[in-house]
Scaffold this active site. Structure first.
Site, PDB file in Angstrom:
ATOM      1  N   ASP A 178      -2.722 -10.444  -2.951  1.00 27.06           N
ATOM      2  CA  ASP A 178      -3.261 -10.003  -1.629  1.00 27.06           C
ATOM      3  C   ASP A 178      -4.574  -9.592  -1.621  1.00 27.06           C
ATOM      4  O   ASP A 178      -5.148  -9.334  -2.798  1.00 27.06           O
ATOM      5  CB  ASP A 178      -2.284  -8.901  -0.993  1.00 27.06           C
ATOM      6  CG  ASP A 178      -2.697  -8.287   0.420  1.00 27.06           C
ATOM      7  OD1 ASP A 178      -1.823  -8.542   1.320  1.00 27.06           O
ATOM      8  OD2 ASP A 178      -3.771  -7.784   0.488  1.00 27.06           O
TER       9      ASP A 178
ATOM     10  N   HIS B 127       0.919  -1.128   0.003  1.00 30.87           N
ATOM     11  CA  HIS B 127      -0.166  -0.052   0.165  1.00 30.87           C
ATOM     12  C   HIS B 127       0.863   1.274   0.051  1.00 30.87           C
ATOM     13  O   HIS B 127       0.301   2.384   0.013  1.00 30.87           O
ATOM     14  CB  HIS B 127      -0.962   0.235   1.286  1.00 30.87           C
ATOM     15  CG  HIS B 127      -2.122  -1.150   1.073  1.00 30.87           C
ATOM     16  ND1 HIS B 127      -2.726  -1.215   0.080  1.00 30.87           N
ATOM     17  CD2 HIS B 127      -2.207  -1.948   1.974  1.00 30.87           C
ATOM     18  CE1 HIS B 127      -3.664  -2.178   0.293  1.00 30.87           C
ATOM     19  NE2 HIS B 127      -3.465  -2.917   1.424  1.00 30.87           N
TER      20      HIS B 127
ATOM     21  N   HIS C  73      -6.348  -7.262  -0.650  1.00 31.69           N
ATOM     22  CA  HIS C  73      -6.556  -5.894  -0.766  1.00 31.69           C
ATOM     23  C   HIS C  73      -5.933  -5.625  -2.068  1.00 31.69           C
ATOM     24  O   HIS C  73      -4.931  -5.950  -2.358  1.00 31.69           O
ATOM     25  CB  HIS C  73      -6.019  -5.068   0.423  1.00 31.69           C
ATOM     26  CG  HIS C  73      -6.600  -5.397   1.777  1.00 31.69           C
ATOM     27  ND1 HIS C  73      -5.985  -6.392   2.638  1.00 31.69           N
ATOM     28  CD2 HIS C  73      -7.843  -4.928   2.641  1.00 31.69           C
ATOM     29  CE1 HIS C  73      -6.651  -6.608   3.642  1.00 31.69           C
ATOM     30  NE2 HIS C  73      -7.505  -5.879   3.538  1.00 31.69           N
TER      31      HIS C  73
ATOM     32  N   ASP D 147      -4.326 -12.842   2.811  1.00 28.16           N
ATOM     33  CA  ASP D 147      -5.493 -12.441   3.614  1.00 28.16           C
ATOM     34  C   ASP D 147      -6.734 -12.801   2.845  1.00 28.16           C
ATOM     35  O   ASP D 147      -7.954 -12.529   3.159  1.00 28.16           O
ATOM     36  CB  ASP D 147      -5.652 -10.861   4.063  1.00 28.16           C
ATOM     37  CG  ASP D 147      -4.885 -10.058   2.951  1.00 28.16           C
ATOM     38  OD1 ASP D 147      -4.499 -10.515   1.810  1.00 28.16           O
ATOM     39  OD2 ASP D 147      -4.677  -8.922   3.226  1.00 28.16           O
TER      40      ASP D 147
END
Lengths: 436, 574
Positions: free
Chosen positions: A151, A112, A153, A240
């Site tokens: 991931d 991120h 996200h 995740d």
């Protein structure tokens, strides 16, 4: 005893003395149970699988990938340097041929973290993949690299770092941004004006499981990789998307993740998120390691794994089917909206929110549209905590005109920036200019 | 300092049964009293021991001997030659690498059932499968069993459940959690299997040895068995864990060096023999241990061991010329030509260059000249190239070992920033050809090379002066409110406020008590904490408790420093 058909180096660095805060998901024992599982499996007794320690990313390593304001020290701690250094070690192993593949099982994560860094967003300060990719480019002739971010996200940081780079293909498979942080990563986010189709987003519906993930890999990711012909493939291996993860809504499993890596055959994998530290990480990480090393992973499954309970509905699968076609189009026939232009510059203005550190950044980016080279870019940035700063990036193939314009912008003492940072890939010159 | 209960008289006997020779010493306090050497009789190790004892005890009062430390090849040879008891191996696996990959022995059975990495049962032991496996073993006449469960150091329950129905027919029954508290299923399977396989051999040998000691009037002396980690184990303990006695030979030599010369710094030890050179490292004078354990017959185990790397360079390494130049070793075709061999070896090269005068120098010169002529070069040139190839091989290996030790993985930021690297500046050479190698390695390595005048029975001195070593792993989980030390089979309730400091104290107390039961008194300073970690266990944002891991060990050390005196002659017993 087992022998790995493909040699694999694992940089295991759990950072047992570092946490964002005592009960934060990104905390000390995140990789503890993974280590217990590895030890009990005797993973490093497998002939061809070895454990290595991370390097430490130096200032230049970070400044190749990021504009850090006001200083590197202000946004980056030792833990981030070592985590990024773990990714660098993985790249070094593969480049030197010490191992055929490598997996940087390190924390804290990084995907991120954007080009400009004012603090922590989404548990990330420094984009460890980007630091690694730029290290690879600085230490080899390799330029064309594909990053597949699995991931849960959206890898908005990595997307941002390579938004204008036609030589980096960034593909992100993630839970649809309408249902999860950071709320971005839609199909139409397709790369900058000079890098159309080099950013590919695959927003998956919640409850996507093994079938859906693997369908996307086989029907969209692999054909695109085949067309792009990267010199190196990197997997941002966030975990995740696992069915037991506490902060997401997907149904992926250790078996699915191992199969994904068997299909993708990444040269390097880098751990990103994944916060089901007891129920998912030990098994998913083991699955990834065995699959990357070409070993049998058929017995790697979570104790409570029940594939029948995790299956997608027919509607979800039909949606994913359609999505695969749209994703292929995004690469092979990108449709770009007209970019905003001021004179010879493409201009982008936006606000970036740093959720962990509660910072709001205001950014204005100008990309020179040059017919002879990739141009250069100027990023003016200020945040709720610091005065305006300037980032100047000169690309590796910049023409003499762009080069002198970029340098002039960097050395301009009449500008109003508090700090200016130069990222000159052409001359490999990475430094700050402080104005009084 | 560690001491033993019966210390009225301080005489110690050290015996090292080696591949070719067996050495023995009698030491009074730290003074060498007698030394003897005999050829090893592999078919009758006891005869070799008796021969040595006869010489060592001549004119001595056997009552004054307080302890006998024995390093022998008994279990090692049994495993390497495969002359061991057939063992039924029962393994419960669970998710992960398929259990089949660890297959060992002719009766290897995977029993469904599993524990998770925290030791919670995730599926019960399949009793029907267990019965079927036991029936198969019974039909095969098997009465030795090795029972191993995945994650048994976290919870022994599955091992105990599998062991239960095997008990009535079992003569020997070994469980994995009793041998080591460390995680590693494959190594635990191998260790437990070998332990059961050499059980009888160790017992019958010990029985015969006891009779023999009685005949020598040594029945009051403590009998200890040397381990590969440079420590000893009281005989009674060694019979419960006979696998601990494998591969103790190199440890005897290393500890012998430690007992006969002062070592305070980072030092490399090279033990140069005819076929191989063993490389060991000392950090601040302390020998380094293997991270996981030693391997035997190509199988890694959890048996603690000194870290010794072996390379195929020695006085008899044969010299051959390949397309890419002159090579030396790693093979040995026989003795060097100076000693009557057929092919030129490294020692012949030393002879030709006048760096040694070993055996029949004329034979060395003849052999080297012939090989050199075939290549159209000068014999001295060939010899020089061979020496430099050997020196390069040794240097590469020792640098490799140092790098490996220095690049061992670490898991905290603190360790990365504060680590102490091992940087040896001293090279200690021992073994037959040591002196000949000294100038060569001095030039090559840029380290200060020492070639101490050690007795040829240094290894036996090492055996005599070793102390008992041990290790203990403790695991505590305050959310579940219990603590477990697998090897001692201790589990007890703890409260929510149990801390890391409590765990360290508990681990030290347990180890101390256990050693005391074996007759060994430990001081706090003898124990070394090798791991002490405490992690918060957080679920859904709440701290549920602490997960604590502590490892304590008694590190290898010698009980004193012995100066070999020229007054003591080494008797060659026949």
């Amino acid at each position: 005893m087992l022998t790995a058909p493909t040699s694999l180096g694992i940089i295991f660095f759990p950072a047992y003395d570092w946490a964002i805060s005592p009960t934060h998901p990104e905390r000390e024992e995140r990789l503890l149970y993974t280590q217990d599982q590895f030890r009990e499996e005797g993973l490093f007794d497998i002939d061809g699988i070895n454990e290595y320690r991370p390097l430490r990313a130096e200032d230049t390593d970070i400044l190749r990938a990021h504009f850090c304001f006001p200083t590197i020290e202000a946004v980056c701690t030792e833990s981030h340097r070592i985590s990024a250094g773990g990714a660098i070690r993985a790249a070094q192993l593969v480049l030197k041929g010490e191992t055929q593949r490598a997996f940087a099982l390190v924390r804290p994560p990084g995907h991120h973290a954007m080009k400009v860094v004012h603090g922590n967003r989404g548990f990330c300060n420094i984009n460890i993949e980007a630091v690694m990719v730029e290290w690879i480019r600085a230490h080899s002739g390799i330029r064309r690299i594909a990053i597949v971010d699995t991931d849960c996200h959206h890898g908005d940081g990595t997307q941002d770092v390579y938004w204008h780079d036609p030589d980096v293909l960034f593909i992100s498979l993630h839970q649809d941004g309408r249902t999860l942080y950071p709320g971005s990563g839609f199909l139409h986010e397709n790369g900058g004006p000079k890098a159309a189709g080099r950013t590919i987003n695959i927003p998956l519906p919640p409850q996507t499981a093994d079938t859906g993930y693997l369908k996307v890999v086989e029907e969209a990711v692999l054909p695109i990789l085949e067309a792009f012909k990267p010199e190196m493939v990197i997997n941002s291996a966030g975990q995740d998307n696992h069915y037991s993860d506490p902060i997401t809504n997907m149904h992926f499993s250790a078996q699915g993740y191992a199969r994904l890596n068997e299909l993708l055959k990444p040269d390097i994998a880098v751990l990103e998120g994944g916060y089901s530290i007891k129920s998912a990480l030990p098994y998913v990480n083991l699955g990834i390691c065995l699959a990357m090393a070409g070993c049998d992973y058929s017995a790697v499954r979570e104790p409570d794994y029940a594939p029948s309970r995790l299956r997608e509905t027919p509607d979800t699968l039909a949606y994913i089917d359609e999505l695969c076609g749209q994703v292929r189009d995004a690469y092979f026939h990108p449709e770009m909206p007209p970019a905003k232009k001021e004179g010879h510059f493409f201009v982008r203005e936006r606000r970036v929110y740093y959720d962990t550190d509660n910072i709001i950044e205001k950014q204005r980016e100008k990309l020179k549209d040059c017919n002879n080279c990739q141009g250069y870019r100027l990023i003016q940035t200020e945040s709720s905590s610091i005065l305006p700063c300037l980032g100047v990036e000169l690309f590796h193939d910049s023409c003499p005109v762009c080069e002198s314009e970029a340098h002039a912008a960097f050395t301009d003492k009449h500008g109003n920036s508090l700090v200016a940072q130069l990222m000159d890939h052409k001359n490999r010159d990475y430094r700050y200019r402080n104005q009084n | 300092m560690q001491s033993t209960q019966n210390s009225k008289h301080g005489m110690r006997i050290g015996i090292d049964i080696g591949g070719t020779h067996s050495d023995g010493v009698l030491i009074d306090g730290t003074r060498l009293v007698a030394a003897a050497k005999a050829r090893t009789r592999h078919d009758d190790l006891l005869a070799s021991i008796n021969l040595l004892l006869t010489h060592l005890l001549a004119g001595q009062n056997a009552n004054w001997v307080q302890c006998i430390n024995l390093s022998s090849t008994l279990t090692t040879n049994a495993i390497i030659t495969g002359l061991v008891a057939p063992v039924g191996v029962l393994v419960s696996g669970g998710p992960g690498i398929a259990v089949e990959n660890y297959r060992i022995g002719s009766q290897f059975h995977h029993i469904p059932g599993s524990l998770s990495h925290v030791g919670e049962e995730t599926s019960p032991i399949d009793m029907d499968a267990l019965d079927a496996a036991l029936a198969t073993c019974q039909a095969d006449g098997i009465n030795h069993f090795a029972v191993i469960g995945k994650f048994s150091p976290r919870n022994p329950e599955h091992e105990l459940q599998m062991a239960e129905p095997a008990r009535p027919t079992a003569q020997v029954l070994c469980c994995g959690h009793q041998l080591s508290g460390r995680l590693n299923l494959g190594r635990r399977i191998n260790s437990t299997y070998f332990n059961a396989a050499v059980w009888d051999i160790a017992r019958s040998f010990a029985a015969a040895l006891k009779d023999s000691l009685h005949a020598f009037g040594l029945q009051h002396a403590e009998m200890n068995i040397l381990k590969a980690d440079g420590g000893t184990l009281p005989l009674a303990r060694a019979l419960e864990a006979p696998v601990q006695s494998i591969l103790s030979g190199p440890a005897a030599s290393v500890m012998g060096v430690l007992a006969t010369m002062p070592l305070q710094e980072d030092v490399v030890l090279l033990d140069i023999g005819g076929t191989t050179t063993d490389i060991a490292l000392f950090a601040g004078g302390q020998p380094l241990l293997e991270r996981e354990g030693i391997a035997i017959a190509g199988r890694p185990t959890l048996v603690r061991a000194l870290r010794v790397a072996s390379i195929g360079i020695g006085g008899d390494s044969y010299i051959h010329v390949e397309a890419d130049g002159v090579h030396c070793g790693p093979e040995r075709l026989g003795p060097c030509m100076a000693a009557g061999g057929d092919a030129p070896a490294l020692m012949d090269a030393f002879n030709v260059l006048g760096r040694a005068k070993f055996g029949d120098v004329a034979l060395s010169e003849k052999g080297m000249a012939t090989l050199a002529a075939q290549q159209g070069i000068d014999a001295k040139e060939l010899a020089q190239s061979a020496l430099s190839a050997a020196a390069t091989a040794i240097e590469t290996a020792l640098r490799g070992l140092i790098d490996e030790v220095n690049s061992k993985p670490v898991y905290t930021i603190h360790e990365i920033l504060e680590e102490r690297r091992i940087e040896p500046r001293q090279l200690v050479l021992i073994g037959g050809p040591a002196e000949v190698f000294q100038p060569l390695l001095q030039e090559k390595t840029d380290m200060e090379t020492l070639c101490p005048q050690l007795a040829s029975v240094t290894n036996a001195i090492g055996a005599a002066l070793c102390r008992s070593t041990s290790a203990l792993v403790l695991h505590a989980d305050t959310s579940r409110g219990w603590l477990y030390a697998p090897t001692l089979e201790v589990s007890k309730r703890i409260d929510r406020n149990f801390t890391l400091e409590d765990a360290v104290t508990e681990a030290k107390d347990l180890l101390k008590t256990d050693m005391a039961e074996a007759g060994i008194k430990l001081a706090d300073a003898d124990m070394q904490v090798t791991q002490a970690d405490s992690f918060n266990m957080v679920e859904r944002g709440y701290t549920m408790g602490k997960n604590i891991r502590v490892s304590v060990q008694v590190k290898p050390a010698v009980l004193g420093s012995t100066k070999p005196s020229s007054a003591v002659e080494v008797v060659h017993a026949k």
